[in-house]
Design an enzyme around this catalytic site. Structure first.
Site, PDB file in Angstrom:
ATOM      1  CG  ASP A  30      70.613 -14.759 -30.412  1.00 23.86           C
ATOM      2  OD1 ASP A  30      72.302 -15.038 -30.945  1.00 23.86           O
ATOM      3  OD2 ASP A  30      70.119 -15.198 -29.429  1.00 23.86           O
ATOM      4  CB  THR A  86      81.009 -26.137 -32.578  1.00 19.56           C
ATOM      5  OG1 THR A  86      82.238 -25.089 -33.263  1.00 19.56           O
ATOM      6  CG2 THR A  86      80.006 -25.831 -33.566  1.00 19.56           C
ATOM      7  CB  THR A 122      83.751 -24.656 -36.418  1.00 16.69           C
ATOM      8  OG1 THR A 122      84.300 -23.601 -37.736  1.00 16.69           O
ATOM      9  CG2 THR A 122      85.081 -25.386 -36.985  1.00 16.69           C
ATOM     10  CG  LEU A 153      83.711 -14.135 -41.898  1.00 14.44           C
ATOM     11  CD1 LEU A 153      82.704 -13.609 -41.131  1.00 14.44           C
ATOM     12  CD2 LEU A 153      84.378 -13.208 -43.384  1.00 14.44           C
ATOM     13  NE  ARG A 154      92.439 -12.204 -41.780  1.00 12.53           N
ATOM     14  CZ  ARG A 154      92.421 -11.358 -42.042  1.00 12.53           C
ATOM     15  NH1 ARG A 154      93.822 -11.291 -41.803  1.00 12.53           N
ATOM     16  NH2 ARG A 154      92.109 -10.432 -42.969  1.00 12.53           N
ATOM     17  CB  CYS A 263      88.980 -19.817 -34.452  1.00 15.20           C
ATOM     18  SG  CYS A 263      87.179 -18.857 -35.330  1.00 15.20           S
TER      19      CYS A 263
END
Ligand code: UDX
Length: 432
Positions: A30, A86, A122, A153-154, A263
């Protein structure tokens, strides 16, 4: 295998740690120095049950490393995962790809041996094509392969979802990459995950289609719940009755506040933007977006009705303010609309959330965070249960509110109306 995750947000960090736990050597990269320094001390920037333990374990074992040096990390790795955000663009529904593009440019400067570049962010269909073109300006085509690998993934369930996914989607027509990736995911496949090798464009679309479909399911049941309220039918009965049909499936049929998070709102908008570019109508998804955006207003109308149009000076408690339980994420939480509205109308609001105080409400006068459920509820006129945290499911409301008359608005239907009514507490749920 030697892996590099670029971006230590939700997707990058959880996937990186879980891949390390499966025995791979993983470097999480990062550009945020303080985040990387914190991670090296096992201080986790997000709330995710079980993640801290896994970071500690794998960091100690030397399989997991953290770095701000993208160039060196890319050179040392065989598979590079792009896991950056995104978000929706400021002026329209499109996904903002600037972070993905900038990472791809950096990667392209550091490829000296064959690398698989996995896109986990995404991204709209054909972004993989764009990345391939961009990287090939600097690197010979035989030295890299761009693959789409959407994640499902949630938040709050991310580790479990990583280890036991329903499917692993790999979007590539490159045989060599496909073989390597099947091997990478073998531990999950052998536990029952279906391995789906599709074209890169299809893989990109699978992610959007899945999220848009789930958002549609939720919106469908939320609208039916509105109807149930008028007809005196319990939406829970309808969900169970419908959901037991295997063709429909019972999950994501829980009526409640509008769907939120990082999301569903973003991805439904981006899918519609992609369709618009190709002059294709996605009227169902457009309707879902509108219905969901109007839902907070609808719930506020209901609150108005419950309080007999007298919001001024009413003491209102919110239990749980994040977009759902088991996360500290406030993105697109209905509370961001409901709390400021009620506050403006003169209500005195206290809120409790297991993940603590929220900066979003800092500037609002008469909106107070309380450290305990008890302090948040005492002497309230209306208790709104906004998320379904376990610790909110068994509160002795009579005991904590300490007031004769008060109302409960259970937006997640976690209480039994009969039991609450028996205690002489006025109860409202969603669609019942
Ligand atoms: C979602 C997808 O599930 C995941 O596959 C994807 O990769 C990322 O987005 P997440 O945003 O973490 O995950 O939350 P999720 O559990 O899917 O819930 C999304 C929203 O839908 C929440 O606001 C939740 O409260 C709501 N929801 C979900 C309902 O209202 N009813 C349901 O039955 C299920």
């Amino acid at each position: 295998m030697k892996l590099c995750m670029i971006g230590t947000g939700y997707v990058g960090l959880v996937s990186g740690v879980c891949f390390a736990d499966l025995g791979n050597d993983v470097i999480c990269v990062d550009k945020n120095i303080s985040k990387i320094n914190q991670l090296k001390k096992s201080i986790i920037p997000i709330y995710e049950p079980g993640l801290e333990e896994l970071v500690k374990k794998n960091y100690k074992a030397g399989r997991l490393k953290f770095s701000t040096n993208l160039a060196e990390s890319v050179q040392k790795s065989d598979i590079i995962f792009i896991c950056v955000g995104t978000p929706t663009k400021k002026n329209n529904y499109e996904a903002d790809l600037s972070q993905v593009i900038s990472v791809a440019k950096e990667i392209s400067k550091n490829i000296k041996s064959f690398k698989i570049i996995m896109n986990k962010s995404t991204v709209p269909v054909m972004t993989g094509d764009k990345l391939e073109k961009l990287i090939s300006k600097k690197v010979k085509k035989k030295l890299f392969s761009v693959v789409s690998n959407p994640e499902f993934l949630r938040e709050g369930e991310a580790i479990r979802d990583f280890i036991y996914p329903d499917r692993v989607v790999i979007g590539t027509s490159n045989k060599k990459s496909n073989k390597i990736l099947k091997n990478l995911y073998l531990p999950l496949i052998s536990k029952g995950a279906k391995y789906i090798n599709a074209s890169r464009r299809a893989a990109e679309l699978i992610k959007y289609a899945s999220n848009a479909f789930l958002a549609t399911k939720i919106t469908f049941i939320n609208e039916l719940a509105n109807l149930c309220e008028k007809l005196n039918v319990n939406i829970e009965d309808v969900s169970i009755g419908m959901g037991t049909d295997k063709r429909i499936g019972g999950r994501f049929l829980r009526a409640g506040p509008p769907y939120g998070g990082s999301c569903f709102p973003k991805d439904t908008r981006a899918l519609v933007a992609t369709a618009k570019k190709t002059k294709t109508s996605l009227s169902v998804i457009n309707t879902v977006i509108n219905s969901n955006e109007n839902r907070s207003q609808l719930l506020l109308k209901r609150i108005n009705y419950i309080l007999k149009n007298k919001i001024k000076n009413k003491k209102i408690t919110f239990l749980g303010v994040t977009f759902k339980a088991n996360t500290d994420d406030m993105r697109e939480s209905a509370c961001l609309k409901m709390i400021p509205y009620l506050n403006k109308k003169g209500a005195k609001i206290k809120y409790y959330d297991p993940t603590g105080k929220k900066n979003e409400f800092e500037k609002l006068k008469n909106v107070e965070f309380k450290n305990t459920i008890k302090d948040a509820c005492v002497m309230s006129d209306l208790i709104i249960i906004h998320t379904e945290w376990n610790e909110l499911k068994l509160i002795d409301l009579r005991k904590v509110v300490k007031k004769k008359n008060f109302i409960v608005y259970d937006m997640r239907n976690i209480y039994s109306p009969d039991k609450i009514n028996k205690q002489n507490i006025k109860y409202f749920g969603i669609g019942r």
